[in-house]
Design a protein around this motif. Structure first.
Motif, PDB file in Angstrom:
ATOM      1  N   THR A  59       0.836  -1.203   0.000  1.00 16.17           N
ATOM      2  CA  THR A  59       0.000   0.000   0.000  1.00 16.17           C
ATOM      3  C   THR A  59       0.873   1.258   0.000  1.00 16.17           C
ATOM      4  OG1 THR A  59      -1.722  -1.206   1.182  1.00 16.17           O
ATOM      5  CG2 THR A  59      -1.895   1.171   1.175  1.00 16.17           C
ATOM      6  N   ALA A  60       1.935   1.249   0.779  1.00 16.55           N
ATOM      7  CA  ALA A  60       2.868   2.377   0.788  1.00 16.55           C
ATOM      8  C   ALA A  60       3.551   2.522  -0.578  1.00 16.55           C
ATOM      9  CB  ALA A  60       3.904   2.192   1.892  1.00 16.55           C
ATOM     10  N   GLN A  61       3.894   1.399  -1.188  1.00 20.88           N
ATOM     11  CA  GLN A  61       4.502   1.424  -2.526  1.00 20.88           C
ATOM     12  C   GLN A  61       3.538   2.028  -3.535  1.00 20.88           C
ATOM     13  OE1 GLN A  61       6.882  -1.982  -4.038  1.00 20.88           O
ATOM     14  NE2 GLN A  61       5.219  -2.236  -5.502  1.00 20.88           N
ATOM     15  N   GLN A  62       2.265   1.660  -3.447  1.00 22.16           N
ATOM     16  CA  GLN A  62       1.267   2.195  -4.360  1.00 22.16           C
ATOM     17  C   GLN A  62       1.099   3.700  -4.178  1.00 22.16           C
ATOM     18  OE1 GLN A  62      -2.029  -0.252  -3.287  1.00 22.16           O
ATOM     19  NE2 GLN A  62      -1.483  -1.867  -4.695  1.00 22.16           N
ATOM     20  N   ASP A  63       1.111   4.156  -2.938  1.00 22.83           N
ATOM     21  CA  ASP A  63       1.011   5.591  -2.673  1.00 22.83           C
ATOM     22  C   ASP A  63       2.183   6.331  -3.307  1.00 22.83           C
ATOM     23  OD1 ASP A  63      -1.319   5.210  -1.237  1.00 22.83           O
ATOM     24  OD2 ASP A  63      -0.331   5.329   0.730  1.00 22.83           O
ATOM     25  N   ARG A  64       3.370   5.759  -3.200  1.00 21.98           N
ATOM     26  CA  ARG A  64       4.570   6.392  -3.756  1.00 21.98           C
ATOM     27  C   ARG A  64       4.531   6.395  -5.281  1.00 21.98           C
ATOM     28  NH1 ARG A  64       9.078   4.272  -5.570  1.00 21.98           N
ATOM     29  NH2 ARG A  64       8.690   2.226  -4.677  1.00 21.98           N
ATOM     30  N   LEU A  65       4.073   5.294  -5.886  1.00 24.76           N
ATOM     31  CA  LEU A  65       4.042   5.189  -7.339  1.00 24.76           C
ATOM     32  C   LEU A  65       2.862   5.922  -7.971  1.00 24.76           C
ATOM     33  CD1 LEU A  65       4.954   1.410  -7.742  1.00 24.76           C
ATOM     34  CD2 LEU A  65       6.426   3.367  -8.240  1.00 24.76           C
ATOM     35  N   GLY A  66       1.736   6.002  -7.247  1.00 31.97           N
ATOM     36  CA  GLY A  66       0.529   6.631  -7.774  1.00 31.97           C
ATOM     37  C   GLY A  66      -0.222   5.718  -8.735  1.00 31.97           C
ATOM     38  N   GLN A  67      -1.416   6.106  -9.111  1.00 26.18           N
ATOM     39  CA  GLN A  67      -2.256   5.435 -10.114  1.00 26.18           C
ATOM     40  C   GLN A  67      -2.756   4.054  -9.706  1.00 26.18           C
ATOM     41  OE1 GLN A  67       0.067   5.401 -13.708  1.00 26.18           O
ATOM     42  NE2 GLN A  67       0.012   7.612 -13.928  1.00 26.18           N
ATOM     43  N   TYR A  68      -2.891   3.786  -8.404  1.00 23.61           N
ATOM     44  CA  TYR A  68      -3.366   2.472  -7.966  1.00 23.61           C
ATOM     45  C   TYR A  68      -4.592   2.574  -7.067  1.00 23.61           C
ATOM     46  CZ  TYR A  68       0.892   0.591  -9.923  1.00 23.61           C
ATOM     47  OH  TYR A  68       1.887   0.234 -10.792  1.00 23.61           O
ATOM     48  N   SER A  69      -5.367   3.636  -7.180  1.00 26.46           N
ATOM     49  CA  SER A  69      -6.494   3.845  -6.268  1.00 26.46           C
ATOM     50  C   SER A  69      -7.584   2.783  -6.426  1.00 26.46           C
ATOM     51  CB  SER A  69      -7.083   5.242  -6.459  1.00 26.46           C
ATOM     52  OG  SER A  69      -7.508   5.415  -7.807  1.00 26.46           O
ATOM     53  N   ALA A  70      -7.745   2.197  -7.588  1.00 28.17           N
ATOM     54  CA  ALA A  70      -8.783   1.175  -7.799  1.00 28.17           C
ATOM     55  C   ALA A  70      -8.441  -0.127  -7.070  1.00 28.17           C
ATOM     56  CB  ALA A  70      -8.964   0.907  -9.288  1.00 28.17           C
ATOM     57  N   TRP A  71      -7.162  -0.354  -6.775  1.00 26.97           N
ATOM     58  CA  TRP A  71      -6.750  -1.573  -6.102  1.00 26.97           C
ATOM     59  C   TRP A  71      -7.374  -1.678  -4.713  1.00 26.97           C
ATOM     60  CZ3 TRP A  71      -4.090  -2.374  -1.546  1.00 26.97           C
ATOM     61  CH2 TRP A  71      -3.713  -3.687  -1.300  1.00 26.97           C
TER      62      TRP A  71
END
Length: 87
Positions: A50-62
């Motif tokens: 989840t932290a990785q997704q926040d850093r990378l962006g574009q994963y809100s649907a996950w």
């Protein structure tokens, strides 16, 4: 309580610099998660993801897709998703 489910949401397309466009995992991370046996390790991995997704962006649907997967399997949401707005 059932163990923390795999964060993969069955998209599996590695188009973002080696990260899946659905869950943000790399192929080595997917292999690593499969080897985790203890549920506290699995939950910690999802928190890291989840932290990785926040850093990378574009994963809100996950978030929503994974919350539905957890509910279907009868598993509690990991810490990182309990505070998210999933509606």
């Amino acid at each position: 309580m059932p163990k923390t489910p795999n964060p993969c949401i069955d998209v599996c397309k590695y188009k973002r610099q080696g990260h899946c466009i659905g869950c943000s995992m790399t192929k080595p991370q997917k292999s690593m998660f499969k080897r985790l046996k203890r549920d506290d390790h699995r939950a910690a991995f999802v928190d890291m993801l989840t932290a990785q997704q926040d850093r990378l962006g574009q994963y809100s649907a996950w978030n929503l897709a994974y919350a539905k997967k957890c509910k279907k399997k009868g598993s509690a949401l990991p810490h990182s998703l309990r505070e998210c707005d999933l509606d």
